[in-house]
Scaffold this motif. Sequence first.
Motif, PDB file in Angstrom:
ATOM      1  N   ARG A   1       0.864  -1.172   0.000  1.00  0.00           N
ATOM      2  CA  ARG A   1       0.000   0.000   0.000  1.00  0.00           C
ATOM      3  C   ARG A   1       0.906   1.229   0.000  1.00  0.00           C
ATOM      4  O   ARG A   1       1.831   1.340   0.811  1.00  0.00           O
ATOM      5  CB  ARG A   1      -0.927   0.028   1.208  1.00  0.00           C
ATOM      6  CG  ARG A   1      -1.714  -1.256   1.424  1.00  0.00           C
ATOM      7  CD  ARG A   1      -2.861  -1.049   2.397  1.00  0.00           C
ATOM      8  NE  ARG A   1      -3.980  -0.390   1.729  1.00  0.00           N
ATOM      9  CZ  ARG A   1      -5.055   0.079   2.376  1.00  0.00           C
ATOM     10  NH1 ARG A   1      -5.109   0.012   3.703  1.00  0.00           N
ATOM     11  NH2 ARG A   1      -6.047   0.635   1.719  1.00  0.00           N
TER      12      ARG A   1
ATOM     13  N   SER B   1      -1.881  12.132  -2.303  1.00  0.00           N
ATOM     14  CA  SER B   1      -2.574  11.191  -3.183  1.00  0.00           C
ATOM     15  C   SER B   1      -3.415  10.251  -2.334  1.00  0.00           C
ATOM     16  O   SER B   1      -3.295  10.199  -1.105  1.00  0.00           O
ATOM     17  CB  SER B   1      -1.571  10.374  -4.005  1.00  0.00           C
ATOM     18  OG  SER B   1      -0.907   9.424  -3.173  1.00  0.00           O
TER      19      SER B   1
ATOM     20  N   SER C   1      -2.828   3.660  -2.886  1.00  0.00           N
ATOM     21  CA  SER C   1      -2.804   2.668  -3.965  1.00  0.00           C
ATOM     22  C   SER C   1      -2.429   1.316  -3.363  1.00  0.00           C
ATOM     23  O   SER C   1      -1.450   1.215  -2.621  1.00  0.00           O
ATOM     24  CB  SER C   1      -1.786   3.072  -5.035  1.00  0.00           C
ATOM     25  OG  SER C   1      -1.744   2.108  -6.072  1.00  0.00           O
ATOM     26  N   THR C   2      -3.245   0.292  -3.651  1.00  0.00           N
ATOM     27  CA  THR C   2      -3.045  -1.027  -3.051  1.00  0.00           C
ATOM     28  C   THR C   2      -2.879  -2.082  -4.133  1.00  0.00           C
ATOM     29  O   THR C   2      -3.666  -2.143  -5.079  1.00  0.00           O
ATOM     30  CB  THR C   2      -4.247  -1.410  -2.166  1.00  0.00           C
ATOM     31  OG1 THR C   2      -4.450  -0.394  -1.180  1.00  0.00           O
ATOM     32  CG2 THR C   2      -4.005  -2.742  -1.476  1.00  0.00           C
ATOM     33  N   ASN C   3      -1.854  -2.906  -3.985  1.00  0.00           N
ATOM     34  CA  ASN C   3      -1.633  -4.018  -4.912  1.00  0.00           C
ATOM     35  C   ASN C   3      -1.082  -5.211  -4.150  1.00  0.00           C
ATOM     36  O   ASN C   3      -0.236  -5.068  -3.262  1.00  0.00           O
ATOM     37  CB  ASN C   3      -0.657  -3.633  -6.028  1.00  0.00           C
ATOM     38  CG  ASN C   3      -1.279  -2.699  -7.039  1.00  0.00           C
ATOM     39  OD1 ASN C   3      -2.035  -3.117  -7.915  1.00  0.00           O
ATOM     40  ND2 ASN C   3      -0.969  -1.419  -6.917  1.00  0.00           N
TER      41      ASN C   3
ATOM     42  N   HIS D   1      -9.837  -2.814   1.324  1.00  0.00           N
ATOM     43  CA  HIS D   1      -9.630  -2.818  -0.122  1.00  0.00           C
ATOM     44  C   HIS D   1      -9.666  -4.266  -0.586  1.00  0.00           C
ATOM     45  O   HIS D   1      -9.015  -5.133   0.005  1.00  0.00           O
ATOM     46  CB  HIS D   1      -8.293  -2.180  -0.491  1.00  0.00           C
ATOM     47  CG  HIS D   1      -8.087  -2.069  -1.976  1.00  0.00           C
ATOM     48  ND1 HIS D   1      -8.625  -1.036  -2.717  1.00  0.00           N
ATOM     49  CD2 HIS D   1      -7.437  -2.865  -2.856  1.00  0.00           C
ATOM     50  CE1 HIS D   1      -8.300  -1.198  -3.986  1.00  0.00           C
ATOM     51  NE2 HIS D   1      -7.578  -2.302  -4.096  1.00  0.00           N
TER      52      HIS D   1
ATOM     53  N   GLU E   1      -9.201  -7.112  -3.614  1.00  0.00           N
ATOM     54  CA  GLU E   1      -8.650  -7.507  -4.908  1.00  0.00           C
ATOM     55  C   GLU E   1      -9.076  -8.940  -5.191  1.00  0.00           C
ATOM     56  O   GLU E   1      -9.046  -9.787  -4.296  1.00  0.00           O
ATOM     57  CB  GLU E   1      -7.125  -7.405  -4.905  1.00  0.00           C
ATOM     58  CG  GLU E   1      -6.598  -5.988  -4.756  1.00  0.00           C
ATOM     59  CD  GLU E   1      -5.100  -5.975  -4.541  1.00  0.00           C
ATOM     60  OE1 GLU E   1      -4.364  -5.887  -5.536  1.00  0.00           O
ATOM     61  OE2 GLU E   1      -4.673  -6.078  -3.369  1.00  0.00           O
TER      62      GLU E   1
ATOM     63  N   SER F   1     -10.687  -4.740  -8.391  1.00  0.00           N
ATOM     64  CA  SER F   1     -10.005  -4.036  -7.303  1.00  0.00           C
ATOM     65  C   SER F   1     -10.869  -2.853  -6.893  1.00  0.00           C
ATOM     66  O   SER F   1     -11.230  -2.023  -7.735  1.00  0.00           O
ATOM     67  CB  SER F   1      -8.630  -3.557  -7.772  1.00  0.00           C
ATOM     68  OG  SER F   1      -7.960  -2.834  -6.751  1.00  0.00           O
TER      69      SER F   1
END
Length: 225
Positions: free
Chosen positions: A3, A14, A17-19, A80, A82, A93
């Motif tokens: 994250r 910003s 952003s999570t992946n 969050h 995914e 997502s």
Amino acid sequence: MVRAVIVSNQKIVSGVSTNTYFINQEYTLPVISLSTNPDNFFDDEIGIYVPGVNYDPERNNPDSSGNYYQTGSEWERPVHIEFFETNGEPTFSQNAGARIHGDYTRRFGQKSLRLYSRSDYGVSRFNYQFFNTKRIDDFNRLILGDSGNDWGLTMFRDGAMQSLIHQLGLDTQHYRHTVLFINGEYWGIHNLRDRLDKHYLETHYTDWIGSIIPFLKDKAVITKV
């Protein structure tokens, strides 16, 4: 699971952003990755997954108390989501809310989670065809189920029984076995289910409702109260 935010002049400029990345890992089931501040699930004060401050050892049945037995919007936590298909590709997502779902099964080690789509989280629907047994790709609520009282046994009995009558055209809950990760930690198998509630009626019968309301108004069946 990573994250990240952009920081400029010591200020966050910003969104988050999570992946999630799986390195040298392959699964034959779809994978769901939930990311959240660990306190949202595991803190004694606000964590929804733990006994916490609401656990009462003096009760006749203390296991029916605890943070995980609390309900309502105040016990909804941001997450969050995914979703990875069986080929490993990330296909969905989205930010959402999560609450503990169920009754007796809230005390189990693996708990059912109810997922909420809201505009407050950015998107008001889960727009993805999660179930290959139905054409709907529009959901307000989803459940990551622990299979209820079948937990620790087959873990698919309820979903399997409902699947036997899908062809009858009745409203049944569809399901998919998924592998769940919470903050990058393996959390076992959960059944992804659609939820039967007022939002189910909205997302599954919108066209039918929209077509019949003008007819009812014309017949003076609907009147203002």
